[in-house]
Scaffold this motif. Structure first.
Motif, PDB file in Angstrom:
ATOM      1  N   LEU A 107     -72.132 -36.939  32.494  1.00 50.26           N
ATOM      2  CA  LEU A 107     -71.538 -36.352  33.782  1.00 50.26           C
ATOM      3  C   LEU A 107     -70.752 -35.174  33.090  1.00 50.26           C
ATOM      4  O   LEU A 107     -71.042 -34.047  33.804  1.00 50.26           O
ATOM      5  N   LEU A 108     -70.091 -35.224  32.097  1.00 47.78           N
ATOM      6  CA  LEU A 108     -69.196 -34.352  31.489  1.00 47.78           C
ATOM      7  C   LEU A 108     -70.206 -33.175  31.154  1.00 47.78           C
ATOM      8  O   LEU A 108     -69.727 -31.899  31.254  1.00 47.78           O
ATOM      9  N   ARG A 109     -71.384 -33.573  30.465  1.00 50.67           N
ATOM     10  CA  ARG A 109     -72.406 -32.265  30.154  1.00 50.67           C
ATOM     11  C   ARG A 109     -72.758 -31.566  31.414  1.00 50.67           C
ATOM     12  O   ARG A 109     -72.933 -30.404  31.318  1.00 50.67           O
ATOM     13  N   LEU A 110     -73.161 -32.324  32.509  1.00 51.30           N
ATOM     14  CA  LEU A 110     -73.468 -31.754  33.643  1.00 51.30           C
ATOM     15  C   LEU A 110     -72.240 -30.657  34.068  1.00 51.30           C
ATOM     16  O   LEU A 110     -72.671 -29.604  34.562  1.00 51.30           O
ATOM     17  N   ILE A 111     -71.217 -31.078  34.163  1.00 54.88           N
ATOM     18  CA  ILE A 111     -70.042 -30.328  34.579  1.00 54.88           C
ATOM     19  C   ILE A 111     -70.028 -29.216  33.718  1.00 54.88           C
ATOM     20  O   ILE A 111     -69.591 -27.984  34.188  1.00 54.88           O
ATOM     21  N   GLU A 112     -69.930 -29.448  32.333  1.00 53.32           N
ATOM     22  CA  GLU A 112     -70.097 -28.377  31.365  1.00 53.32           C
ATOM     23  C   GLU A 112     -70.970 -27.384  31.689  1.00 53.32           C
ATOM     24  O   GLU A 112     -70.696 -25.879  31.544  1.00 53.32           O
ATOM     25  N   ILE A 113     -71.966 -27.537  31.971  1.00 54.66           N
ATOM     26  CA  ILE A 113     -73.366 -26.805  32.068  1.00 54.66           C
ATOM     27  C   ILE A 113     -73.148 -26.025  33.608  1.00 54.66           C
ATOM     28  O   ILE A 113     -73.272 -25.036  33.589  1.00 54.66           O
ATOM     29  N   SER A 114     -72.877 -26.427  34.659  1.00 51.89           N
ATOM     30  CA  SER A 114     -72.725 -26.056  35.865  1.00 51.89           C
ATOM     31  C   SER A 114     -71.589 -25.388  36.267  1.00 51.89           C
ATOM     32  O   SER A 114     -71.489 -24.374  36.750  1.00 51.89           O
ATOM     33  N   GLY A 115     -70.486 -25.673  35.546  1.00 53.18           N
ATOM     34  CA  GLY A 115     -69.222 -24.989  35.588  1.00 53.18           C
ATOM     35  C   GLY A 115     -68.616 -24.208  34.650  1.00 53.18           C
ATOM     36  O   GLY A 115     -67.428 -24.348  34.267  1.00 53.18           O
ATOM     37  N   LYS A 116     -69.300 -23.882  33.561  1.00 49.96           N
ATOM     38  CA  LYS A 116     -68.877 -23.184  32.309  1.00 49.96           C
ATOM     39  C   LYS A 116     -67.946 -22.140  32.550  1.00 49.96           C
ATOM     40  O   LYS A 116     -66.791 -21.991  31.942  1.00 49.96           O
ATOM     41  N   THR A 117     -68.070 -21.289  33.399  1.00 50.13           N
ATOM     42  CA  THR A 117     -67.288 -20.088  33.736  1.00 50.13           C
ATOM     43  C   THR A 117     -65.829 -20.751  34.158  1.00 50.13           C
ATOM     44  O   THR A 117     -64.805 -20.075  33.675  1.00 50.13           O
ATOM     45  N   CYS A 118     -66.012 -21.401  35.190  1.00 47.63           N
ATOM     46  CA  CYS A 118     -64.425 -22.081  35.418  1.00 47.63           C
ATOM     47  C   CYS A 118     -63.932 -22.739  34.585  1.00 47.63           C
ATOM     48  O   CYS A 118     -62.566 -22.693  34.212  1.00 47.63           O
ATOM     49  N   LEU A 119     -64.553 -23.677  33.674  1.00 47.25           N
ATOM     50  CA  LEU A 119     -63.861 -24.425  32.376  1.00 47.25           C
ATOM     51  C   LEU A 119     -63.422 -23.381  31.422  1.00 47.25           C
ATOM     52  O   LEU A 119     -62.373 -23.636  30.835  1.00 47.25           O
ATOM     53  N   GLU A 120     -64.093 -22.214  31.216  1.00 43.18           N
ATOM     54  CA  GLU A 120     -63.537 -21.437  30.235  1.00 43.18           C
ATOM     55  C   GLU A 120     -61.975 -20.789  30.926  1.00 43.18           C
ATOM     56  O   GLU A 120     -61.196 -20.910  30.104  1.00 43.18           O
ATOM     57  N   LEU A 121     -62.138 -20.438  32.155  1.00 40.66           N
ATOM     58  CA  LEU A 121     -60.981 -19.787  32.659  1.00 40.66           C
ATOM     59  C   LEU A 121     -59.730 -20.993  32.859  1.00 40.66           C
ATOM     60  O   LEU A 121     -58.519 -20.684  32.301  1.00 40.66           O
ATOM     61  N   LEU A 122     -60.153 -22.248  33.143  1.00 44.93           N
ATOM     62  CA  LEU A 122     -58.956 -23.182  33.338  1.00 44.93           C
ATOM     63  C   LEU A 122     -58.612 -23.535  31.944  1.00 44.93           C
ATOM     64  O   LEU A 122     -57.298 -23.861  31.620  1.00 44.93           O
TER      65      LEU A 122
END
Lengths: 174, 50
Positions: A107-122
């Motif tokens: 699930l974490l991998r899925l989140i990393e792929i789908s939300g990379k831009t937001c994760l970078e910002l956060l």
């Protein structure tokens, strides 16, 4: 907001001089690990773990190198308990237990792929603790306010993603 | 273990930031041990383990 206070944060100024701090501090940790009978790879692993703990503690000791060495000694004793009588530990240093992520790596991998831009910002806001002004500059937002607005949108998006993907929440827990 | 949505989100961000920091540390280490300019540093470290 809960998020504002709950994350351990890194000092951005120290992060910016990471190569210098690395070069200055690694030899002392390597020397310690060598004396304890460890390998170069052991020294690297312990040092990296110690650096991560140091940044997440968000402290600014007078002598960062000595503090990081102190963390490394604790980590060594935690890993090789039989060496505890051979190592003088600084009792002012407390190393945290590592938290276990309550979601699966899949699930974490899925989140990393789908939300990379937001994760970078956060992570820039909450882990690196960069200022909104700096983040606006790095991420090409027109100003700090825009960056902050985007941060809240990203938090909401991440909450929704976790919620959606975790409909069978317990199914994702490893 | 029951974890709230907020806590999960926080942990994901922390995990991601930590992963980036570890990647940066790896890159610095790699550079220190391969860059010809840093040969004295590398030799100094390796001598400790001989």
């Amino acid at each position: 907001m809960v998020v504002e206070n709950a994350l351990s944060l890194a000092s951005p100024d120290i992060l910016e001089d990471l190569p210098g701090l690395y070069e200055e501090t690694f030899p002392a940790v390597a020397s310690f690990v060598s004396k304890m009978g460890g390998s170069v790879d052991d020294a690297k692993d312990i040092f990296h773990d110690a650096m991560v703990i140091f940044f997440e503690k968000n402290i600014r000791p007078d002598n960062p190198g000595a503090y990081i060495l102190g963390i490394a000694k604790h980590l060594w004793v935690r890993k090789y308990h039989h060496d505890k009588h051979r190592v003088e530990l600084d009792n002012n240093i407390v190393i945290p237990e590592d938290e276990k992520l309550p979601i699966s790596t899949k699930l974490l991998r899925l989140i990393e792929i789908s939300g990379k831009t937001c994760l970078e910002l956060l992570q820039a806001f909450y882990y690196q603790r960069l200022s909104p002004e700096r983040i606006a500059n790095v991420f090409n937002y027109s100003n700090a306010h825009s960056a902050t607005v985007q941060k809240f949108k990203c938090l909401e998006k991440l909450r929704n993603t976790v919620k959606q993907k975790s409909l069978g929440y317990e199914d994702f827990v490893e | 273990m029951k974890t709230s949505l907020n806590e999960t989100v926080l942990l994901i961000v922390k995990y991601y930031g930590r992963k980036k920091l570890r990647a940066r540390l790896e890159s610095i280490h790699e550079n220190l041990f391969t860059d010809p300019v840093k040969i004295s540093f590398r030799e100094r470290i390796l001598r400790m383990f001989q």
